[in-house]
Motif scaffolding. Structure first.
Motif, PDB file in Angstrom:
ATOM      1  N   HIS A  48      -6.850 -20.587 -38.267  1.00 49.47           N
ATOM      2  CA  HIS A  48      -7.127 -19.086 -38.494  1.00 49.47           C
ATOM      3  C   HIS A  48      -8.373 -18.982 -38.865  1.00 49.47           C
ATOM      4  N   THR A  49      -8.885 -17.750 -39.138  1.00 48.74           N
ATOM      5  CA  THR A  49     -10.353 -17.229 -39.075  1.00 48.74           C
ATOM      6  C   THR A  49     -10.473 -17.150 -40.706  1.00 48.74           C
ATOM      7  N   THR A  54     -10.829  -7.619 -35.537  1.00 54.75           N
ATOM      8  CA  THR A  54     -11.307  -8.329 -34.102  1.00 54.75           C
ATOM      9  C   THR A  54     -12.801  -8.604 -33.805  1.00 54.75           C
ATOM     10  N   SER A  57     -14.613 -10.768 -36.407  1.00 58.23           N
ATOM     11  CA  SER A  57     -14.171 -11.931 -36.448  1.00 58.23           C
ATOM     12  C   SER A  57     -14.550 -12.962 -35.197  1.00 58.23           C
ATOM     13  N   VAL A  58     -14.707 -12.196 -34.086  1.00 55.66           N
ATOM     14  CA  VAL A  58     -15.072 -12.901 -32.896  1.00 55.66           C
ATOM     15  C   VAL A  58     -16.960 -13.176 -32.846  1.00 55.66           C
ATOM     16  N   CYS A  61     -17.253 -16.019 -35.293  1.00 57.88           N
ATOM     17  CA  CYS A  61     -16.991 -17.133 -34.543  1.00 57.88           C
ATOM     18  C   CYS A  61     -17.845 -17.730 -33.419  1.00 57.88           C
ATOM     19  N   CYS A  73     -15.466 -22.128 -32.161  1.00 60.17           N
ATOM     20  CA  CYS A  73     -14.364 -22.456 -31.641  1.00 60.17           C
ATOM     21  C   CYS A  73     -14.461 -22.078 -30.105  1.00 60.17           C
ATOM     22  N   VAL A  76     -11.190 -17.015 -29.678  1.00 64.12           N
ATOM     23  CA  VAL A  76     -10.743 -16.138 -30.597  1.00 64.12           C
ATOM     24  C   VAL A  76      -9.383 -15.320 -30.242  1.00 64.12           C
ATOM     25  N   HIS A  93     -15.706 -26.529 -34.751  1.00 68.04           N
ATOM     26  CA  HIS A  93     -14.447 -26.074 -35.326  1.00 68.04           C
ATOM     27  C   HIS A  93     -13.226 -27.195 -35.870  1.00 68.04           C
ATOM     28  N   GLU A 129      -9.316 -19.993 -32.894  1.00 74.00           N
ATOM     29  CA  GLU A 129      -9.227 -19.411 -33.961  1.00 74.00           C
ATOM     30  C   GLU A 129      -8.474 -18.108 -33.775  1.00 74.00           C
ATOM     31  N   CYS A 130      -7.442 -18.101 -34.786  1.00 72.39           N
ATOM     32  CA  CYS A 130      -6.513 -17.000 -34.698  1.00 72.39           C
ATOM     33  C   CYS A 130      -6.908 -15.680 -35.750  1.00 72.39           C
ATOM     34  N   VAL A 131      -7.076 -14.538 -35.451  1.00 73.29           N
ATOM     35  CA  VAL A 131      -7.472 -13.727 -36.512  1.00 73.29           C
ATOM     36  C   VAL A 131      -6.063 -13.526 -37.567  1.00 73.29           C
TER      37      VAL A 131
END
Length: 288
Positions: A48-49, A54, A57-58, A61, A73, A76, A93, A129-131
């Motif tokens: 997880h981020t 979005t 976070s992108v 990453c 990663c 995302v 990552h 990676e998951c937001v």
């Protein structure tokens, strides 16, 4: 030898699995080449981020930060299930993790709890990676969980792996807690069902709720799974509820489940009220 996928092969595998992919920047050439190995590939790590939003976070990453340059990663996974590809090569990552965990992933068997930090995971795993804030209360929408399932299945399908090749970051190193709020045991069961169904085909849904893992209950969750479990305990004559059951896991659930464990023939420390896989499967909690 499991060689890394070419960018085009990775993109094709994800889209074949029904993943909604957005190619972000020059992701084909954005990697940490020259800073360590890349391959052989042995699995997938889910993260997880610890961030929200979005776009930000992108960007995080993709770029990384001073102490840890990007990419952080390979993709995302947004809350709406969209997957932003940001790399096809080595990424920062996984960091260092337990070589015994890697050996278990290679053998496709249950991994031990991580302890050592003796192995470079960035060389051996794809990372997504998951937001999510990772605070235990930020929700995991169904669309996001579906994308995790599809992304993982896509890579496993290419290599001929089972879902045992997919782990959480917290299963790689004891220095991390991610992905917090996701049962990797349940996710692997979902991935295996998708792999069995084949790409683009409907995935059969289980009739009963899969065992969500010991950690799920020890966090005293609030979940419809808890309500469904309590209803089954009541139906089996194992109620210790003064009122309820309800969605919040409480000591009443522990006492009720302990009754169920004793009914199944367990005693002592094996009837402490914490649900285990054997008694959970026997309880047949309806899928919610």
């Amino acid at each position: 030898m499991a060689n890394p996928l070419t960018p085009d092969r990775l993109l094709d595998a994800l889209r074949t699995e029904g993943v909604n992919v957005i190619e972000y920047g020059d992701w084909h050439n954005h990697d940490r080449a020259g800073h360590g190995g890349w391959g052989p590939i042995n699995g997938v790590i889910i993260h997880h981020t610890a961030s929200s939003g979005t776009a930000s976070s992108v960007e995080l990453c993709h770029d990384g930060y001073a102490e840890l340059p990007g990419p952080l990663c390979h993709g995302v996974i947004a809350k709406d299930g969209t997957v932003y590809l940001i790399s096809a090569g080595r990424a920062n990552h996984a960091g260092r993790g337990d070589g015994e965990v890697l050996a278990a992933v290679v053998d496709e068997r249950p991994a031990p709890d991580p302890s050592a930090g003796d192995t470079d995971g960035n060389a051996r795993f794809y990372g997504f990676e998951c937001v999510n804030l990772g605070n235990g209360s930020d929700p995991w929408p169904a669309e996001q969980l579906d994308a995790i399932e599809r992304v993982s299945a896509a890579i496993c399908r290419v290599y001929g792996w089972s879902a045992a090749s997919v782990i959480g970051h917290k299963e790689w190193t004891n220095q991390k807690i991610d992905p917090r709020g996701v049962s990797m045991t349940t996710m692997r069961e979902r991935i295996d069902r998708r792999l069995a169904a084949g790409p683009g085909k409907p995935v059969p849904q289980p009739k009963y709720e899969p065992y969500p893992g010991d950690g799920f209950f020890r966090r005293y969750p609030r979940s419809p799974i808890v309500t469904a479990m309590g209803a089954r305990l009541v139906a089996e004559g194992c109620s210790a509820y003064g009122q309820g059951p309800g969605p919040q896991f409480t000591t009443a659930d522990l006492k009720s489940y302990a009754k169920w464990q004793r009914k199944q023939g367990f005693s002592g420390a094996d009837a402490d009220g914490w649900p285990g896989r054997v008694t959970w499967d026997a309880l047949r909690v309806p899928k919610v």
